[in-house]
Write a protein that holds these residues in place. Structure first.
Motif, PDB file in Angstrom:
ATOM      1  N   ARG A  25       0.826  -1.219   0.000  1.00  0.00           N
ATOM      2  CA  ARG A  25       0.000   0.000   0.000  1.00  0.00           C
ATOM      3  C   ARG A  25       0.858   1.266   0.000  1.00  0.00           C
ATOM      4  O   ARG A  25       0.498   2.273   0.608  1.00  0.00           O
ATOM      5  N   LEU A  26       1.980   1.189  -0.669  1.00  0.00           N
ATOM      6  CA  LEU A  26       2.831   2.356  -0.855  1.00  0.00           C
ATOM      7  C   LEU A  26       3.696   2.133  -2.083  1.00  0.00           C
ATOM      8  O   LEU A  26       3.855   0.993  -2.532  1.00  0.00           O
ATOM      9  N   THR A  27       4.218   3.233  -2.619  1.00  0.00           N
ATOM     10  CA  THR A  27       5.196   3.126  -3.698  1.00  0.00           C
ATOM     11  C   THR A  27       6.546   2.951  -3.034  1.00  0.00           C
ATOM     12  O   THR A  27       7.230   3.913  -2.675  1.00  0.00           O
ATOM     13  N   PHE A  28       6.935   1.699  -2.857  1.00  0.00           N
ATOM     14  CA  PHE A  28       8.068   1.333  -2.007  1.00  0.00           C
ATOM     15  C   PHE A  28       9.345   2.065  -2.390  1.00  0.00           C
ATOM     16  O   PHE A  28      10.093   2.510  -1.519  1.00  0.00           O
ATOM     17  N   SER A  29       9.573   2.216  -3.662  1.00  0.00           N
ATOM     18  CA  SER A  29      10.826   2.828  -4.118  1.00  0.00           C
ATOM     19  C   SER A  29      10.916   4.314  -3.798  1.00  0.00           C
ATOM     20  O   SER A  29      11.970   4.926  -3.988  1.00  0.00           O
ATOM     21  N   ASN A  30       9.836   4.903  -3.318  1.00  0.00           N
ATOM     22  CA  ASN A  30       9.832   6.311  -2.917  1.00  0.00           C
ATOM     23  C   ASN A  30      10.096   6.514  -1.432  1.00  0.00           C
ATOM     24  O   ASN A  30      10.062   7.648  -0.950  1.00  0.00           O
ATOM     25  N   TYR A  31      10.346   5.410  -0.708  1.00  0.00           N
ATOM     26  CA  TYR A  31      10.475   5.485   0.744  1.00  0.00           C
ATOM     27  C   TYR A  31      11.856   5.054   1.218  1.00  0.00           C
ATOM     28  O   TYR A  31      12.366   3.994   0.817  1.00  0.00           O
ATOM     29  N   VAL A  32      12.429   5.885   2.072  1.00  0.00           N
ATOM     30  CA  VAL A  32      13.574   5.462   2.866  1.00  0.00           C
ATOM     31  C   VAL A  32      13.065   4.446   3.889  1.00  0.00           C
ATOM     32  O   VAL A  32      11.999   4.621   4.478  1.00  0.00           O
ATOM     33  N   MET A  33      13.852   3.388   4.090  1.00  0.00           N
ATOM     34  CA  MET A  33      13.454   2.355   5.047  1.00  0.00           C
ATOM     35  C   MET A  33      14.463   2.287   6.192  1.00  0.00           C
ATOM     36  O   MET A  33      15.664   2.534   6.008  1.00  0.00           O
ATOM     37  N   GLY A  34      13.962   1.944   7.351  1.00  0.00           N
ATOM     38  CA  GLY A  34      14.838   1.840   8.512  1.00  0.00           C
ATOM     39  C   GLY A  34      14.468   0.674   9.396  1.00  0.00           C
ATOM     40  O   GLY A  34      13.342   0.159   9.338  1.00  0.00           O
ATOM     41  N   TRP A  35      15.427   0.251  10.168  1.00  0.00           N
ATOM     42  CA  TRP A  35      15.202  -0.742  11.224  1.00  0.00           C
ATOM     43  C   TRP A  35      15.549  -0.092  12.558  1.00  0.00           C
ATOM     44  O   TRP A  35      16.592   0.554  12.690  1.00  0.00           O
ATOM     45  N   PHE A  36      14.662  -0.306  13.507  1.00  0.00           N
ATOM     46  CA  PHE A  36      14.857   0.172  14.869  1.00  0.00           C
ATOM     47  C   PHE A  36      14.633  -0.999  15.806  1.00  0.00           C
ATOM     48  O   PHE A  36      14.090  -2.024  15.404  1.00  0.00           O
ATOM     49  N   ARG A  37      15.021  -0.846  17.071  1.00  0.00           N
ATOM     50  CA  ARG A  37      14.772  -1.903  18.033  1.00  0.00           C
ATOM     51  C   ARG A  37      14.456  -1.308  19.391  1.00  0.00           C
ATOM     52  O   ARG A  37      14.837  -0.178  19.696  1.00  0.00           O
ATOM     53  N   GLN A  38      13.755  -2.099  20.187  1.00  0.00           N
ATOM     54  CA  GLN A  38      13.386  -1.652  21.525  1.00  0.00           C
ATOM     55  C   GLN A  38      13.501  -2.818  22.484  1.00  0.00           C
ATOM     56  O   GLN A  38      12.799  -3.822  22.335  1.00  0.00           O
ATOM     57  N   ALA A  39      14.388  -2.663  23.456  1.00  0.00           N
ATOM     58  CA  ALA A  39      14.563  -3.662  24.497  1.00  0.00           C
ATOM     59  C   ALA A  39      13.646  -3.323  25.676  1.00  0.00           C
ATOM     60  O   ALA A  39      13.251  -2.158  25.836  1.00  0.00           O
ATOM     61  N   PRO A  40      13.317  -4.296  26.502  1.00  0.00           N
ATOM     62  CA  PRO A  40      12.429  -4.035  27.646  1.00  0.00           C
ATOM     63  C   PRO A  40      12.969  -2.922  28.527  1.00  0.00           C
ATOM     64  O   PRO A  40      14.153  -2.919  28.906  1.00  0.00           O
ATOM     65  N   GLY A  41      12.116  -1.960  28.839  1.00  0.00           N
ATOM     66  CA  GLY A  41      12.495  -0.866  29.716  1.00  0.00           C
ATOM     67  C   GLY A  41      13.352   0.217  29.083  1.00  0.00           C
ATOM     68  O   GLY A  41      13.802   1.133  29.772  1.00  0.00           O
ATOM     69  N   LYS A  42      13.574   0.093  27.777  1.00  0.00           N
ATOM     70  CA  LYS A  42      14.419   1.075  27.078  1.00  0.00           C
ATOM     71  C   LYS A  42      13.626   1.750  25.968  1.00  0.00           C
ATOM     72  O   LYS A  42      12.606   1.250  25.504  1.00  0.00           O
ATOM     73  N   GLU A  43      14.143   2.883  25.517  1.00  0.00           N
ATOM     74  CA  GLU A  43      13.519   3.593  24.416  1.00  0.00           C
ATOM     75  C   GLU A  43      13.855   2.905  23.087  1.00  0.00           C
ATOM     76  O   GLU A  43      14.869   2.207  22.967  1.00  0.00           O
ATOM     77  N   ARG A  44      13.001   3.145  22.118  1.00  0.00           N
ATOM     78  CA  ARG A  44      13.264   2.627  20.779  1.00  0.00           C
ATOM     79  C   ARG A  44      14.515   3.307  20.223  1.00  0.00           C
ATOM     80  O   ARG A  44      14.677   4.529  20.338  1.00  0.00           O
ATOM     81  N   GLU A  45      15.391   2.518  19.625  1.00  0.00           N
ATOM     82  CA  GLU A  45      16.647   3.067  19.130  1.00  0.00           C
ATOM     83  C   GLU A  45      16.895   2.691  17.677  1.00  0.00           C
ATOM     84  O   GLU A  45      16.459   1.653  17.196  1.00  0.00           O
ATOM     85  N   PHE A  46      17.636   3.547  17.033  1.00  0.00           N
ATOM     86  CA  PHE A  46      18.008   3.367  15.629  1.00  0.00           C
ATOM     87  C   PHE A  46      18.976   2.209  15.479  1.00  0.00           C
ATOM     88  O   PHE A  46      19.907   2.053  16.266  1.00  0.00           O
ATOM     89  N   VAL A  47      18.773   1.412  14.431  1.00  0.00           N
ATOM     90  CA  VAL A  47      19.699   0.341  14.086  1.00  0.00           C
ATOM     91  C   VAL A  47      20.376   0.644  12.749  1.00  0.00           C
ATOM     92  O   VAL A  47      21.596   0.713  12.670  1.00  0.00           O
ATOM     93  N   THR A  48      19.561   0.842  11.703  1.00  0.00           N
ATOM     94  CA  THR A  48      20.124   1.074  10.379  1.00  0.00           C
ATOM     95  C   THR A  48      19.059   1.655   9.468  1.00  0.00           C
ATOM     96  O   THR A  48      17.865   1.534   9.721  1.00  0.00           O
ATOM     97  N   THR A  49      19.508   2.297   8.390  1.00  0.00           N
ATOM     98  CA  THR A  49      18.601   2.864   7.413  1.00  0.00           C
ATOM     99  C   THR A  49      19.190   2.714   6.015  1.00  0.00           C
ATOM    100  O   THR A  49      20.413   2.560   5.859  1.00  0.00           O
ATOM    101  N   ILE A  50      18.314   2.765   5.018  1.00  0.00           N
ATOM    102  CA  ILE A  50      18.760   2.607   3.634  1.00  0.00           C
ATOM    103  C   ILE A  50      17.969   3.567   2.757  1.00  0.00           C
ATOM    104  O   ILE A  50      16.766   3.756   2.942  1.00  0.00           O
TER     105      ILE A  50
END
Length: 123
Positions: A25-50
């Motif tokens: 439901r999006l034009t995928f090639s028009n979007y920057v994509m990222g991965w983030f992670r969240q450990a218990p009790g911690k804030e969501r953090e950046f992992v990588t982007t493309i």
């Protein structure tokens, strides 16, 4: 926009996992994509982007040299290859999409998120 992550699980320290995020439901090639992670009790953090073309990537220092992001615009899918996993990599991993061409490591810059997939690194 719909983002669906898969590939999480339990792995021993030093092992590998490959996460996938299927976008629809999006034009995928028009979007920057990222991965983030969240450990218990911690804030969501950046992992990588493309970038939209895949030619530009960025990584958090904690995963540099161990993780690799890639994308297949024909399949509307972004991948996260995780090698040499450590217990501190344990978290829920989220896929995110950002319209436009500028990569970003900021949670607030991403408007669309998946529901996450659990990665547990333990002996």
């Amino acid at each position: 926009v719909q983002l669906v992550e898969s590939g999480g699980g339990l792995v021993q320290p030093g092992g590998s996992l490959r996460l996938s995020c299927a976008a629809s439901r999006l034009t995928f090639s028009n979007y920057v994509m990222g991965w983030f992670r969240q450990a218990p009790g911690k804030e969501r953090e950046f992992v990588t982007t493309i970038s939209t073309s895949g030619g530009n990537t960025a990584y958090a220092n904690s995963v540099k040299g161990r993780f690799s992001i890639s994308r297949d615009n024909a399949k509307n899918t972004v991948y996260l290859q995780m090698n040499s996993l450590k217990p501190e990599d344990t978290a829920v991993y989220y896929c995110a999409a950002r319209s436009g061409a500028v990569v970003s490591g900021l949670v607030a810059d991403y408007a669309h998120w998946g529901q996450g997939t659990q990665v547990t690194v333990s002996a």
